[in-house]
Structure formats: structure tokens, C-alpha cells
Design an enzyme around this catalytic site. Structure first.
Site, mmCIF file in Angstrom:
data_model
loop_
_atom_site.group_PDB
_atom_site.id
_atom_site.type_symbol
_atom_site.label_atom_id
_atom_site.label_comp_id
_atom_site.label_asym_id
_atom_site.label_seq_id
_atom_site.Cartn_x
_atom_site.Cartn_y
_atom_site.Cartn_z
ATOM 1 N N ASP A 58 0.826 -1.194 0.000
ATOM 2 C CA ASP A 58 0.000 0.000 0.000
ATOM 3 C C ASP A 58 0.866 1.252 0.000
ATOM 4 O O ASP A 58 1.445 1.612 1.016
ATOM 5 C CB ASP A 58 -0.832 -0.115 1.304
ATOM 6 C CG ASP A 58 -1.790 1.000 1.554
ATOM 7 O OD1 ASP A 58 -2.566 1.319 0.654
ATOM 8 O OD2 ASP A 58 -1.767 1.535 2.681
ATOM 9 N N SER A 101 -12.652 9.623 -3.072
ATOM 10 C CA SER A 101 -13.539 10.681 -2.583
ATOM 11 C C SER A 101 -12.880 11.553 -1.524
ATOM 12 O O SER A 101 -13.262 12.695 -1.339
ATOM 13 C CB SER A 101 -14.799 10.043 -1.999
ATOM 14 O OG SER A 101 -14.437 9.170 -0.944
ATOM 15 N N CYS A 107 -9.475 12.017 -1.422
ATOM 16 C CA CYS A 107 -8.116 12.326 -1.867
ATOM 17 C C CYS A 107 -7.936 13.791 -2.218
ATOM 18 O O CYS A 107 -8.813 14.383 -2.857
ATOM 19 C CB CYS A 107 -7.774 11.550 -3.139
ATOM 20 S SG CYS A 107 -7.934 9.799 -2.960
ATOM 21 N N GLY A 141 -4.272 9.593 4.102
ATOM 22 C CA GLY A 141 -3.274 10.662 4.063
ATOM 23 C C GLY A 141 -3.804 11.923 4.721
ATOM 24 O O GLY A 141 -3.247 13.011 4.533
ATOM 25 N N ARG A 174 1.921 6.320 3.973
ATOM 26 C CA ARG A 174 1.476 6.253 2.585
ATOM 27 C C ARG A 174 1.624 7.602 1.891
ATOM 28 O O ARG A 174 1.963 7.683 0.732
ATOM 29 C CB ARG A 174 0.019 5.786 2.538
ATOM 30 C CG ARG A 174 -0.466 5.488 1.141
ATOM 31 C CD ARG A 174 -1.880 4.922 1.151
ATOM 32 N NE ARG A 174 -2.590 5.314 -0.049
ATOM 33 C CZ ARG A 174 -2.906 4.488 -1.039
ATOM 34 N NH1 ARG A 174 -2.600 3.230 -0.967
ATOM 35 N NH2 ARG A 174 -3.536 4.928 -2.099
ATOM 36 N N GLU A 199 -2.562 14.568 2.180
ATOM 37 C CA GLU A 199 -3.125 14.371 0.843
ATOM 38 C C GLU A 199 -4.505 13.754 0.935
ATOM 39 O O GLU A 199 -4.931 12.987 0.073
ATOM 40 C CB GLU A 199 -2.178 13.503 -0.006
ATOM 41 C CG GLU A 199 -0.935 14.263 -0.405
ATOM 42 C CD GLU A 199 -0.037 13.511 -1.376
ATOM 43 O OE1 GLU A 199 -0.532 12.668 -2.133
ATOM 44 O OE2 GLU A 199 1.180 13.795 -1.375
HETATM 45 P P1 XMP Z 1 -13.252 6.064 -2.468
HETATM 46 O O1 XMP Z 1 -13.561 7.020 -3.584
HETATM 47 O O2 XMP Z 1 -13.849 4.720 -2.657
HETATM 48 O O3 XMP Z 1 -11.651 5.894 -2.535
HETATM 49 O O4 XMP Z 1 -13.591 6.664 -1.133
HETATM 50 C C1 XMP Z 1 -10.933 5.049 -1.692
HETATM 51 C C2 XMP Z 1 -9.469 5.019 -2.113
HETATM 52 O O5 XMP Z 1 -8.844 6.296 -1.956
HETATM 53 C C3 XMP Z 1 -7.436 6.125 -1.742
HETATM 54 N N1 XMP Z 1 -7.055 6.920 -0.575
HETATM 55 C C4 XMP Z 1 -6.455 8.101 -0.625
HETATM 56 N N2 XMP Z 1 -5.986 8.809 -1.675
HETATM 57 N N3 XMP Z 1 -5.307 10.519 -0.176
HETATM 58 C C5 XMP Z 1 -5.383 10.022 -1.433
HETATM 59 O O6 XMP Z 1 -4.922 10.684 -2.381
HETATM 60 C C6 XMP Z 1 -5.752 9.850 0.931
HETATM 61 O O7 XMP Z 1 -5.684 10.346 2.051
HETATM 62 C C7 XMP Z 1 -6.343 8.581 0.679
HETATM 63 N N4 XMP Z 1 -6.859 7.635 1.521
HETATM 64 C C8 XMP Z 1 -7.288 6.638 0.699
HETATM 65 C C9 XMP Z 1 -7.190 4.654 -1.558
HETATM 66 O O8 XMP Z 1 -6.645 4.164 -2.763
HETATM 67 C C10 XMP Z 1 -8.591 4.117 -1.280
HETATM 68 O O9 XMP Z 1 -8.733 2.752 -1.597
#
Ligand code: XMP
Length: 485
Positions: A247, A301, A303, A387, A399, A411
């Protein structure tokens, strides 16, 4: 040199940019097969996976996902021991044959038996003399034991019904039902107890005929590890994890690739790596021997990567680019992030994904670990990016950009998503949408959905037209309600 950068610039597409074109079909949605693959050796009846995030997947979510035919990936924002304990919980949840059988001796005093049953949460114990099975004592026997009864010998059932070690499930069920017993000890040729089957476990198992299981009949579970945490990966494998998900926000990184090479040598279960968004990254990871590719830089969502770092590839373009490279090597592609509706899953698979990974849609369910909160009289559950400041501070996540000792460049954001009931209900609606989409394009199975349908690009007006419009909605069907924020 600079102007060239914009000369042959590609257009990238994401979910709201396109629709699938319907075609002549002889396929009925109820007939389609939605089974697919998560990694080289992990097959799923349902092409949906829960994300390794600390507000999405712990053991409760992993159990629910596997029972419904998907798989849950345990997050890594916790100690190795805690994560290993989650794997153990999932693996023990429906183990048909209990191997580590607790036993008592004929001379064991009854208060001691009561304590064992209470602390270990066990309803019945085989009684052994030396190593041989000589009886069984159950909670019921204890309840009806008179005051004069002092030891196991005084109350145990002596002519125990038992079976041999290779008994199959139907045979075992037959014996349990015919004899109206709840527990069936298994013994080897010498009469030594080598296992125990309980009726409760078999009945639970029959309730979930499409569950994702390993060869021993235990539920499948995956776990995330950091790219440099080989030790954690090894410990998770020892505990029986079925797949390791490496990850990282950017897997196409030399240090990550070097570490993955080492991990590949230490770990024999499937390794899924990501996240990536280009065919070059796919090629490099495949050459190391990874078994699945997690695609998505910034579509999630929660990110903010694309805003903070200016980086990313619109998700459908990223999926199709990676899928093209992976196809030659038969490595499955997981579309991760940005999915808001079941229609998005259909589009992700039609772009080349084998399955999808969801965070937001599962964060609001009963099985997620997030806290419930009330906002303006409506129930929500907390959801945060791995993040986000909160996730970075409370855990060990590396991550996203930890630049400097105590300063973070987050992030991701923290927030809440509407309460969405049980995972089973959400999955029912999502898989219903996938099947409906397959009916429209005439795809009998996921492979046909990946390869057959064609897209049409839509305008902003096309997008407006796609959602309900020019109506004050008075009744929303459950599957439409599911997607409202
Ligand atoms: P959804 O859209 O299903 O996305 O809520 C979940 C995925 O988002 C990623 N993820 C992140 N990406 N900053 C990012 O840029 C973050 O803080 C973060 N946390 C999760 C990850 O791939 C997850 O499966």
C-alpha cells in the site's frame, strides 16, 4: 521543447465523461456470472473489495465482505500484532474443523470446566484420558448437574459419537443431525482427538454459499503492508493471510520496486501492488512478479493528491492503460477509488478492471470501524483519507507525504458519509447494478464486460440528462438513496 508538451496531449476520461452504449442482447441480468479475480490466485464470486483504510476495513468488514463473495483488505494503520489478530479473527470465524481443541480430563473439577467454557466461550469439551477420547461434556450437562456431582466423570456422556479426520462436510452434518448432537469430535487411528466440528459452524457456512473461502473452508482475507515492511508481510502470512496488498501512494518508485523484489522472495502468498496509473508502472511491477495491480492516483472521494501535488490520471484512462499492459501477463487489475454508483463499477470493468475497490460506499455501513455521528438529525459515520492529518497522526501510516519529523503535507481529508446499513444490503444493490449493466451490453460474464462494450463521450448536458431532472423527487428507490450524500 515546452510548447511540445501540449502538442500531442491526450485526453483522459473518468466516470462522468462517458457512458456505455447499449447493444443487442440475449443476456438477462439474472443469468449473468459476475465472478472475477482479485489477484492471480484469488478468485471472487463478487468483483468488489473493501479498501485498507482505518475507517473501512477491520475484521468485521473483512468477514462481511468474504461472506458475500468479495474480500476485505485489513488496513495497516495499527501495530503488527493488532493486524495479525484481525487476520486470526477472520480465519477463525467460520473454520469448520477446530484444530486447537480444548479438552478436559475425567477428574477435572466442575468449577474448572465452567471457567474454561466461560473464558474460551466454548459450549462443549471432549474428555480425554491419556490422549484417548473417553467422553464429552457440554454446557447443558453442567446446567443439569446436581450438587453431588464433583468432577467431569460424574456428568460426562460416555458413548461419544465421533468421526475420523477426513470426514467431509455433508457426512459430518448427517451425523450431527441424525444423532441430534451439536459437537462432533474427530479422532485419528489411535483414538487421539485431532479436531472438532460444531453444527453451528456448518449451519452458518450454509447461509453463505457464495462466500470467498480458502482450501480449508476459512474465509479469505487480505492485509495491507507498507512497501518496506517485509517483516509485517511475513508475520501476516504466518497467521494465514491470503493476499498481501502493498500500500503506497506511488508504487512506481525505485526504492519501492527494490523492496518489493525482496518481499517477493520472502512471501509466497499473492502480492498486489499499487497504486499506479500508467502502463510503464504496470510493466515494472509485473516484471518483479506481483500478482495484482491496484490502479488509481487521486480519484478517491477523500483524496487531495491531485490538488496538492498536481498529479494523477483520470481513472478510466488509467484503468484501460494498465489493463492493456497487464493483459499480456494475465495479471488482474483492481480499480481503486472514485466509485460513487453501481454504474461506475460497470464502467470501471468495461475499461479493463477485473474488480473494484471501494472506500466511501462501505465507510457508512454497520461493519465499518468508523464512529457514528448525528448531523442535522441524520445518521452518518466518520470517514477519512489515509493521508489525512488525523490518520497520519494517530497511526503509523507512511502512505502519504510525511515531510520532516513532525510536519505533514496531507493528501486527504476527514469527514463523514451517510449511514448506509449493512454491507450485505449495499452489495446487493451494487451487484444488482452490475448485472443490469451487463444485460444492456450483452455481457454474460466479467470477461465479456471487460472486452465487448463501447463507450460514448458525454457533454455536461449529457451528464445533467443522466441524473433525475425536472422533478421534485418524492420517493427515492433504495439504490438511488444509497448514493445520496
Ligand atoms: P473512495 O472514492 O472509494 O476511494 O472513497 C478510496 C481510495 O482512496 C485512496 N485513498 C487516498 N488517496 N489521499 C489520497 O490521495 C488519501 O488520504 C487517501 N486515503 C485513501 C485509496 O486508494 C482508497 O482505496
Amino acid at each position: 521543447m515546452y510548447r511540445d508538451k501540449f502538442q500531442n496531449i491526450r485526453e483522459g476520461y473518468t466516470y462522468d465523461d462517458v457512458l456505455l452504449i447499449p447493444s443487442r442482447t440475449s443476456v438477462e441480468p439474472r443469468e449473468v456470472d459476475i465472478s472475477s479475480r482479485f489477484s492471480r490466485h484469488i478468485n471472487l464470486k463478487v468483483p468488489i473489495v473493501s479498501s485498507p483504510m482505518d475507517t473501512v476495513t477491520e475484521s468485521g468488514m473483512a468477514i462481511a465482505m468474504a461472506r458475500q463473495g468479495g474480500i476485505g483488505i485489513l488496513h495497516r494503520n495499527l501495530s503488527v500484532n493488532q493486524q495479525v489478530a484481525f487476520v486470526r479473527t477472520v480465519k477463525k470465524e467460520e473454520s469448520i474443523i477446530i484444530r486447537n481443541v480444548h479438552t478436559v480430563a475425567p477428574e477435572t473439577p466442575l468449577p474448572e470446566v465452567r471457567t474454561i467454557m466461560k473464558t474460551k466461550n466454548i459450549g462443549g469439551l471432549p474428555v480425554v484420558s491419556g490422549e484417548k477420547l473417553v467422553g464429552i461434556v457440554t454446557k447443558r450437562d453442567l446446567e443439569f448437574a446436581g450438587k453431588d456431582k464433583k468432577t467431569v466423570e460424574d456428568i460426562m456422556v460416555r458413548n461419544v459419537i465421533y468421526s475420523h479426520d477426513n470426514v467431509d462436510m455433508n457426512e459430518a452434518l448427517d451425523i450431527l443431525f441424525k444423532n441430534r448432537i451439536e459437537k462432533l469430535p474427530l479422532v485419528d487411528k489411535t483414538g487421539r482427538v485431532v479436531g472438532l466440528i460444531t453444527a453451528k459452524d456448518i449451519i452458518t457456512r450454509q447461509k453463505f454459499p457464495h462466500a470467498s473461502r480458502d482450501a480449508k473452508g476459512q474465509l479469505l482475507v487480505g492485509a495491507a503492508v507498507g512497501p518496506f515492511d517485509i517483516e509485517r508481510a511475513v508475520m501476516l502470512e504466518k497467521e494465514g493471510v491470503d493476499v498481501i496488498v502493498v500500500d503506497t501512494a506511488h508504487a512506481h518508485n525505485d526504492n519501492v520496486l527494490n523492496s518489493l523484489k525482496k518481499m517477493r522472495k520472502e512471501v509466497s502468498v499473492d502480492i498486489v501492488a499499487g497504486n499506479i496509473a500508467t502502463p510503464e508502472a504496470a510493466e515494472d511491477l509485473i516484471s518483479i512478479g506481483v500478482d495484482g495491480l491496484r490502479v488509481g492516483i487521486g480519484p478517491g472521494s477523500i483524496c487531495t493528491t491531485r490538488i496538492i501535488a498536481g498529479i494523477g490520471v483520470p481513472q478510466l484512462t488509467a484503468i484501460s492503460d494498465v489493463a492493456e499492459a497487464a493483459a499480456e501477463h494475465d495479471v488482474p487489475v483492481i480499480a481503486d477509488g472514485g466509485i460513487r454508483y453501481s454504474g461506475d463499477i460497470v464502467k470501471a470493468i468495461a475499461s479493463g478492471a477485473n474488480c473494484v475497490m471501494l472506500g466511501s460506499l462501505f465507510a457508512g455501513t454497520d461493519e465499518s470501524p468508523g464512529a457514528e455521528i448525528l448531523l442535522s438529525g441524520r445518521k452518518y459515520k466518520t470517514y477519512r483519507g489515509m493521508g489525512s492529518i488525523g490518520a497520519i497522526q494517530t497511526g503509523i501510516s507512511d502512505r502519504y507525504g510525511k515531510i520532516g519529523a513532525n510536519k505533514f503535507v496531507a493528501e486527504g481529508v476527514e469527514g463523514a458519509v451517510p449511514y448506509r446499513g449493512r454491507v450485505e444490503e449495499v452489495l446487493f444493490q451494487l451487484t444488482g447494478g452490475i448485472k443490469s449493466g451487463m444485460g444492456y451490453v450483452g455481457a454474460r460474464n466479467i470477461e465479456e464486460l471487460r472486452t465487448k462494450p463501447r463507450f460514448v463521450k458525454i457533454s455536461t448536458n449529457g451528464l445533467k440528462e443522466s441524473h433525475p431532472h425536472d422533478i421534485r423527487i418524492t420517493s427515492e428507490p433504495p439504490n438511488y438513496q444509497l448514493y445520496q450524500i
